[in-house]
Design an enzyme around this catalytic site. Sequence first.
Site, PDB file in Angstrom:
ATOM      1  N   ASP A   1      29.066 -32.561  -3.017  1.00  0.00           N
ATOM      2  CA  ASP A   1      29.343 -32.562  -1.479  1.00  0.00           C
ATOM      3  C   ASP A   1      29.654 -33.846  -1.115  1.00  0.00           C
ATOM      4  O   ASP A   1      29.902 -35.012  -2.052  1.00  0.00           O
ATOM      5  CB  ASP A   1      27.806 -32.389  -0.735  1.00  0.00           C
TER       6      ASP A   1
HETATM    7  C1  BGC Z   1      28.767 -30.862   4.172  1.00  0.00           C
HETATM    8  C2  BGC Z   1      29.465 -29.626   3.650  1.00  0.00           C
HETATM    9  C3  BGC Z   1      31.140 -29.569   3.599  1.00  0.00           C
HETATM   10  C4  BGC Z   1      31.404 -31.290   3.373  1.00  0.00           C
HETATM   11  C5  BGC Z   1      33.010 -31.202   3.331  1.00  0.00           C
HETATM   12  C6  BGC Z   1      29.650 -31.978   4.039  1.00  0.00           C
HETATM   13  O1  BGC Z   1      29.159 -33.159   4.905  1.00  0.00           O
HETATM   14  O2  BGC Z   1      27.536 -30.962   3.902  1.00  0.00           O
HETATM   15  O3  BGC Z   1      29.039 -28.561   3.611  1.00  0.00           O
HETATM   16  O4  BGC Z   1      31.444 -28.504   2.938  1.00  0.00           O
HETATM   17  O5  BGC Z   1      31.055 -31.903   3.994  1.00  0.00           O
HETATM   18  O6  BGC Z   1      33.464 -30.963   4.598  1.00  0.00           O
END
Ligand code: BGC
Length: 760
Positions: free
Chosen positions: A287
Amino acid sequence: MIRRLLCLLILITPITNIFAQTSSTSEKKKMDAFVASLMSKMTLDEKIGQLNLVSVGFDVTGPIVSKNVNQNIEKGNVGGVFNTYTPVAVRKLQEIAVNHTRLKIPLIFGYDVIHGHKTIFPIPLGLASSWDMNMIKGTAAIAAQEASADGLNWVFSPMVDIARDPRWGRIAEGAGEDPWLGSQIAKAMIQGYQGSDYSVTKVMACVKHFALYGAAEAGRDYNTVDMSDRRMMQDYLPPYKAAVDAGAGSIMSSFNEINGVPATGNKWLMTDLLRKQWGFKGFVATDYTAINEMIPHGMGKDGYDVAKVAIDAGIDMDMVSEAYLDNLKKLVKDGKVPMSEIDASCRRVLEAKYKLGLFTDPYRYCNEQRAQVTIMKPAFLDAATEAAKRTIVLLKNSNNVLPLKSVGSIALVGPLADDHRDMIGPWSGAGDWKQSVSVLDGIKKLAGNVQINYARGSNITNDDWLIKRLGAGELGNENTSAQQMIDDAVAAAKKSDVVVAVVGESYTMSGEAASRSEIGLFGAQEDLLKALKATGKPLVVVLMNGRPLTLKWENDNADAMLETWFAGTEAGTAIADVLFGAYNPSAKLTITFPQDVGQIPIYYSHKNTGRPYAGDFIDRYKSRYLDISNDPLYPFGYGLSYTTFSYSDIKLNNSSIKPGQLLHVSATVSNTGKYDGEETVQLYTRQMVGSVTRPVKELKGFKKIFLKAGESQDVDFTISSNDLSFYDINMKYTYEPGDFKVFLGTNSQDVKEADFKLTK
Ligand code: BGC
C-alpha cells in the site's frame, strides 16, 4: 432496461483464469520462456526498476508524492504508474518507457477503480446489500471495460477486508461483516474485472488490503490489529483466499501489523501463507508508502533496513516509498539480500505485464476511439440505475407510508436532497459528480405531477471542528443561518402532504482516513428532523452514508427510512424509483447497525458466552449492558420490502447426515402482501458443542427469489459436512460430529429453526 443488463451479464462468463491455473499449459510455458529470456538481459538496476511503482498526478492518498517521474521512467527506474488515466496521458508515459529505456519494457498502469471507473456504481458496502453476485460481477465488468478503455490495465480493487467496526470509515469500501458472503463477493468481483483471459476489455485486479486491515483497533484508520489465529483464519482471511482461488492477479499489502509484524514485512503472511499454503502466483504490491512506514512502526531505523524486511517477506512492488529503488542494490552488494529474491519479484511483475498483453502491444489500452464509445454509454448508466435500486435497503415503513403516491405534494428537504457530489461516494476518483443525478432531479423526472417543495433545511454539520477538518467548501455548507434553513424546511413541510428528508454524511466522512468516534447524524440534521417531526406530517428519511449509523431517534420517529448508501451516478433515479414504488426494495444489510456506538463491535455471528443474556430485564449477572439491550438496531441480513413474506416451518429430508451425505433443508416462502417482490432467503447453522466454542449463527447460503403477490415457492438448500467445517482445537479445518441447528429466515434474527445431527 433489465433485459439490457442481463445481456451485459451474459457476456461475462465465469471461467477460471488460465494463468491462475497451473504450470503445464502451453501459454504458461511460452510466458516463462519469454520472461526468462528478458530477465537474462536485465541488469540489477533494471530489475529493481521493475519493482518501483510511482504515483503521477490527480489523486494522492498519503503524505508523500512521487517526484521526477518522467526522468525516472526514462532511466528505467519505474515498473508501474498509478493515478493517471486517459489513453493520451497513459500513452505519453508508455512512450517514454518503450522508446527511451534499453529493454523497452512497458509500464503497468493502475488506479483506484473501486465501484466503477467513470460510471459510478453504489459503494461496495451498498453493492453487497444486493446479495446479487451476478450483478456485482457485472458492475466490476463494466468498470473493467471503462478503465481499460481509459488507458488502465490494473485496478486496486476489490477491497475484501472484513469489517465489524462502523467507526472505521473504510467499512464503506468492503462487503461487510461476514466471511462467507464476503468470499462470494470477492470471487464475483475478480471474475468481473479479470474475466477468463485478460482480453482487452479486462483489467488485472489487486485484492486489498492483505490482511486484516478492517480490524483496526477502535476503528481508527491505520491502527494496530491484534487478533487470535483462530479468528484470523475463521473470520477474516477467507475472502482473501477466495479471491486468490478465483485467480486474482495481484494483491496489496495492508498498513496494519499482524501478530506484531506489519503486513508489508510479514514473511509468514506473504510467503508462508499466501504463496506456499494458498499457492498464489501473482505479484504483491505494497500500500501507499507502506515500506517506509515500517520505520515508525519500529521495524528498522531507515530505508535500508525496511527495504530488506519487505523484500525478505515477499513484497514485489514498492508503492511510492522508493525504498527498493534507493536500497536494494546496496543490500544485494552488501550480501544482505540474495539476488534470488530480486529475481523472483521481478519475474512476477514481468509475468503480470505479459498476461496483460503489454509486451505484444504496450499501447493496447490506449485507444481513444474505444474510450469515446465506451465510457458512460447508456447501457452502463442503465446498469448503474439497476445496481443502485438493488442496493437500497428499506429500514422502516410504518403504515405503508411508502411507496409515495404520484399525486399531491412533497416537501423535499435535507442537505443531501439536491446533492450531486456526495452520492458518488468517497472513492470515485475518475467519476464526474457533475453528471450524477440528485434526488431532486430523480423525483422531478419520475413524478412530474407531484408538487415538490424543496428546501435545504440544514447543512450536513455545523460542527466547527469538523468544518475545520474537512472544509466548509467540501461539505457544501451554506452560509444561511441554521434557524432560517429549518424555518424554510418547516414552511415547505407545512404546505405538503409528506416530508422526504435526505440526510446523512458527506462523502468526506467515510472512506480512507475518515474514522468517526460518534456515528449518528450530526446535530444540525437532528435539529432539522425534530422540527419536521413536530409538523405532524408523515416523515420519510432517506439516508446517504458510507457506514452503519446509530439511528435510534430516527427509527423511533420517522415513518419510513431508506438506507441508500452513496448510490453512484444514478442514485437520484434509483431513489425516486424506490420512493414511488417503480421498484420494490429488495436489499438486505450485510453489516449490523448498532443502537449505540458503545455496542461496537457488534456482529451477528458472535459467541454465546458462559452467561448469555436472554432478555430478562432484571437478570443482572449476564453478558449485557446496564443501560442498553444487546440488540442491534438492525441485524445482519435485515431489509424490508413493500410486500411481506412468510416462512413455513423448516422441512428436513432427514434428522441426521453422515459425512459425504447431503441434508436437504427447505421451507415454503409466501408473498403475503400486495406487491410483487424479491426476497433473500438466508440459511444459517449453529454447531451446539465443539472442541472449541462456536458462533450462535453462521451464514451458509442464501437464495434470492421473486414472488408475485400471493405466490408461494419452496426454497431448497443442501448442507454437507464440508459446509460445517471450521478450525478445530488443533487449528485443523474439519468438521466434528454432533448436534446442529439450521435456520432459515428473512434476516439473521428473524428465522425458523430445526435440529439435525452430523454422525460419524
Ligand atoms: C489506500 C489504498 C489505495 C492506495 C493507492 C492507499 O492509501 O489504502 O486502498 O489503493 O492508497 O491510492
